[in-house]
Scaffold this motif. Structure first.
Motif, mmCIF file in Angstrom:
data_model
loop_
_atom_site.group_PDB
_atom_site.id
_atom_site.type_symbol
_atom_site.label_atom_id
_atom_site.label_comp_id
_atom_site.label_asym_id
_atom_site.label_seq_id
_atom_site.Cartn_x
_atom_site.Cartn_y
_atom_site.Cartn_z
ATOM 1 N N PHE A 1 0.807 -1.219 0.000
ATOM 2 C CA PHE A 1 0.000 0.000 0.000
ATOM 3 C C PHE A 1 0.846 1.278 0.000
ATOM 4 C CE2 PHE A 1 -2.941 -3.187 1.761
ATOM 5 C CZ PHE A 1 -3.988 -3.017 0.866
ATOM 6 N N GLN A 2 2.119 1.153 -0.341
ATOM 7 C CA GLN A 2 2.942 2.351 -0.458
ATOM 8 C C GLN A 2 2.398 3.287 -1.534
ATOM 9 O OE1 GLN A 2 7.549 1.712 -0.051
ATOM 10 N NE2 GLN A 2 6.684 0.037 -1.218
ATOM 11 N N LYS A 3 2.519 4.565 -1.273
ATOM 12 C CA LYS A 3 2.160 5.565 -2.272
ATOM 13 C C LYS A 3 3.437 6.112 -2.897
ATOM 14 C CE LYS A 3 -1.995 7.045 0.209
ATOM 15 N NZ LYS A 3 -2.687 8.187 0.867
ATOM 16 N N PRO A 4 3.379 6.521 -4.165
ATOM 17 C CA PRO A 4 4.560 7.165 -4.758
ATOM 18 C C PRO A 4 4.945 8.401 -3.952
ATOM 19 C CG PRO A 4 2.927 6.625 -6.439
ATOM 20 C CD PRO A 4 2.263 6.386 -5.117
ATOM 21 N N LEU A 5 6.229 8.621 -3.813
ATOM 22 C CA LEU A 5 6.699 9.789 -3.076
ATOM 23 C C LEU A 5 6.422 11.059 -3.883
ATOM 24 C CD1 LEU A 5 10.109 8.431 -1.756
ATOM 25 C CD2 LEU A 5 8.039 8.856 -0.421
ATOM 26 N N ALA A 6 5.902 12.064 -3.197
ATOM 27 C CA ALA A 6 5.629 13.364 -3.835
ATOM 28 C C ALA A 6 6.762 14.317 -3.471
ATOM 29 C CB ALA A 6 4.282 13.907 -3.368
ATOM 30 N N TRP A 7 7.635 14.580 -4.407
ATOM 31 C CA TRP A 7 8.810 15.403 -4.138
ATOM 32 C C TRP A 7 8.477 16.884 -4.273
ATOM 33 C CZ3 TRP A 7 12.825 13.129 -1.988
ATOM 34 C CH2 TRP A 7 12.983 11.749 -2.176
ATOM 35 N N ARG A 8 9.091 17.703 -3.415
ATOM 36 C CA ARG A 8 8.927 19.158 -3.503
ATOM 37 C C ARG A 8 10.288 19.805 -3.279
ATOM 38 N NH1 ARG A 8 5.925 18.841 1.612
ATOM 39 N NH2 ARG A 8 7.461 18.381 3.220
ATOM 40 N N ASP A 9 10.447 21.024 -3.737
ATOM 41 C CA ASP A 9 11.714 21.735 -3.598
ATOM 42 C C ASP A 9 11.986 22.062 -2.128
ATOM 43 O OD1 ASP A 9 12.053 21.671 -6.336
ATOM 44 O OD2 ASP A 9 11.205 23.671 -6.647
ATOM 45 N N GLY A 10 13.236 21.926 -1.725
ATOM 46 C CA GLY A 10 13.617 22.278 -0.364
ATOM 47 C C GLY A 10 12.879 21.463 0.677
ATOM 48 N N LEU A 11 12.641 22.058 1.838
ATOM 49 C CA LEU A 11 11.931 21.376 2.909
ATOM 50 C C LEU A 11 10.438 21.238 2.632
ATOM 51 C CD1 LEU A 11 13.521 22.821 6.175
ATOM 52 C CD2 LEU A 11 13.465 20.432 5.499
ATOM 53 N N GLY A 12 9.878 22.202 1.930
ATOM 54 C CA GLY A 12 8.445 22.179 1.699
ATOM 55 C C GLY A 12 7.672 22.439 2.980
ATOM 56 N N ASP A 13 6.385 22.176 2.957
ATOM 57 C CA ASP A 13 5.514 22.380 4.113
ATOM 58 C C ASP A 13 5.676 21.192 5.061
ATOM 59 O OD1 ASP A 13 3.584 22.977 5.942
ATOM 60 O OD2 ASP A 13 1.890 22.795 4.553
ATOM 61 N N THR A 14 6.128 21.448 6.291
ATOM 62 C CA THR A 14 6.367 20.367 7.238
ATOM 63 C C THR A 14 5.302 20.277 8.330
ATOM 64 O OG1 THR A 14 7.778 21.807 8.571
ATOM 65 C CG2 THR A 14 8.855 20.485 6.865
ATOM 66 N N ALA A 15 4.251 21.058 8.238
ATOM 67 C CA ALA A 15 3.201 21.034 9.264
ATOM 68 C C ALA A 15 2.559 19.647 9.325
ATOM 69 C CB ALA A 15 2.139 22.089 8.959
ATOM 70 N N GLY A 16 2.572 19.043 10.507
ATOM 71 C CA GLY A 16 1.947 17.743 10.697
ATOM 72 C C GLY A 16 2.703 16.573 10.103
ATOM 73 N N VAL A 17 3.908 16.793 9.602
ATOM 74 C CA VAL A 17 4.699 15.726 8.981
ATOM 75 C C VAL A 17 5.475 14.982 10.058
ATOM 76 C CG1 VAL A 17 6.582 15.203 7.387
ATOM 77 C CG2 VAL A 17 4.871 16.926 6.784
ATOM 78 N N ASP A 18 5.359 13.659 10.092
ATOM 79 C CA ASP A 18 6.030 12.859 11.104
ATOM 80 C C ASP A 18 7.480 12.561 10.732
ATOM 81 O OD1 ASP A 18 5.699 11.112 13.603
ATOM 82 O OD2 ASP A 18 6.525 9.692 12.152
ATOM 83 N N GLU A 19 7.743 12.345 9.460
ATOM 84 C CA GLU A 19 9.098 12.013 9.019
ATOM 85 C C GLU A 19 9.325 12.571 7.627
ATOM 86 O OE1 GLU A 19 12.134 8.163 8.789
ATOM 87 O OE2 GLU A 19 10.013 7.873 9.218
ATOM 88 N N LEU A 20 10.561 13.004 7.376
ATOM 89 C CA LEU A 20 10.894 13.653 6.114
ATOM 90 C C LEU A 20 12.088 12.951 5.476
ATOM 91 C CD1 LEU A 20 9.534 16.127 4.809
ATOM 92 C CD2 LEU A 20 11.385 17.526 5.726
ATOM 93 N N LEU A 21 11.999 12.731 4.184
ATOM 94 C CA LEU A 21 13.095 12.187 3.388
ATOM 95 C C LEU A 21 13.726 13.334 2.607
ATOM 96 C CD1 LEU A 21 14.699 9.815 2.182
ATOM 97 C CD2 LEU A 21 12.810 9.475 0.570
#
Length: 253
Positions: free
Chosen positions: A221-241
């Motif tokens: 059930f993995q979803k494709p990773l949605a890449w964004r420039d830089g850190l992006g919006d981190t509100a509510g994000v548990d882990e960041l790649l």
């Protein structure tokens, strides 16, 4: 640096927790090929352009190709499993990598920095073995306020504020090129509590269920990773790649 999540534990205590948890985890696990993870579309492409590659602490979940990548782990069980698939392995830890300076074009360290008491020393080692134009692949959990007992149980030492990890990387010459929301942590706190209870009281049974049932379901059930420039919006994000590059950002077109 200052950690605010919980009473400080010694380096020996953190190391013991990590050794105990992950040696047990990998002793009853099967290796999952890197092509099965949602990181592969990008990581595989980066690997094709990097002849000298290092992955630190992959366990039996490597994300870089097994062929022509150097793998370092503290778990003997993980190293045995990697070697059975023909991988090159070294028993070592992230704070003391047994490689010369400027050795690798691509360095990968996922889900590891938060386990290390001396994270600055770990970042210094990653920077030391990387070439001047290397790429660094890194993942970290965010938000110290989101700390739970499960973080303690799996051997985490900290969670990071987004600006904090960006500043730490910059201090060692890395800039965050892009990022993606990452991880397979269940959203249900009750499910996490149940999993922790079984890991504490029925460890062998819990490891069997994780390796044979929950991990395969997570992969399916993995979803494709949605890449964004830089850190992006981190509100509510548990882990960041994070995908990090050496040197200044390229000029705007």
């Amino acid at each position: 640096m200052t950690d605010t999540h919980a009473p400080t534990r010694s380096e020996a205590e953190v190391l013991h927790t990590n050794r105990r948890f992950y040696e047990a985890l990998w002793s009853d696990a099967r290796l999952i090929a890197p092509e099965r993870f949602n990181t592969w579309p990008l990581f595989g492409a980066l690997a094709r352009d990097a002849q000298r590659r290092l992955e630190v602490a992959p366990g039996l979940r490597p994300r870089l190709p097994l062929t022509d990548t150097c793998f370092v782990d503290m778990s003997h069980a993980a190293l045995r499993g990697l070697r059975r698939q023909g991988a090159r392995t070294t028993h070592a830890m992230i704070g003391a990598l047994p490689f010369p300076d400027a050795r690798f074009d691509l360095v990968c360290a996922l889900d590891i920095l938060e386990h290390v008491v001396d994270d600055l020393g770990a970042l210094a080692e990653l920077a030391r073995v990387a070439t001047a134009d290397a790429t660094l692949l890194l993942s970290v959990p965010l938000d110290p306020a989101a700390w739970t007992a499960f973080d303690d149980f799996v051997g985490h030492y900290r969670r990071y504020e987004p600006a904090q990890i960006a500043a730490m990387l910059a201090a060692y010459g890395w800039r965050i090129e892009r990022s993606a929301v990452y991880g397979m942590k269940p959203e249900s706190s009750r499910l996490l509590d149940l999993g922790q209870w079984f890991l504490t009281h029925q460890r062998e049974r819990a490891m069997w269920w994780y390796n044979r049932v929950f991990m395969p379901l997570g992969l399916r059930f993995q979803k494709p990773l949605a890449w964004r420039d830089g850190l992006g919006d981190t509100a509510g994000v548990d882990e960041l790649l994070l995908v990090c590059r050496r040197g200044p950002a390229p000029p705007s077109p």
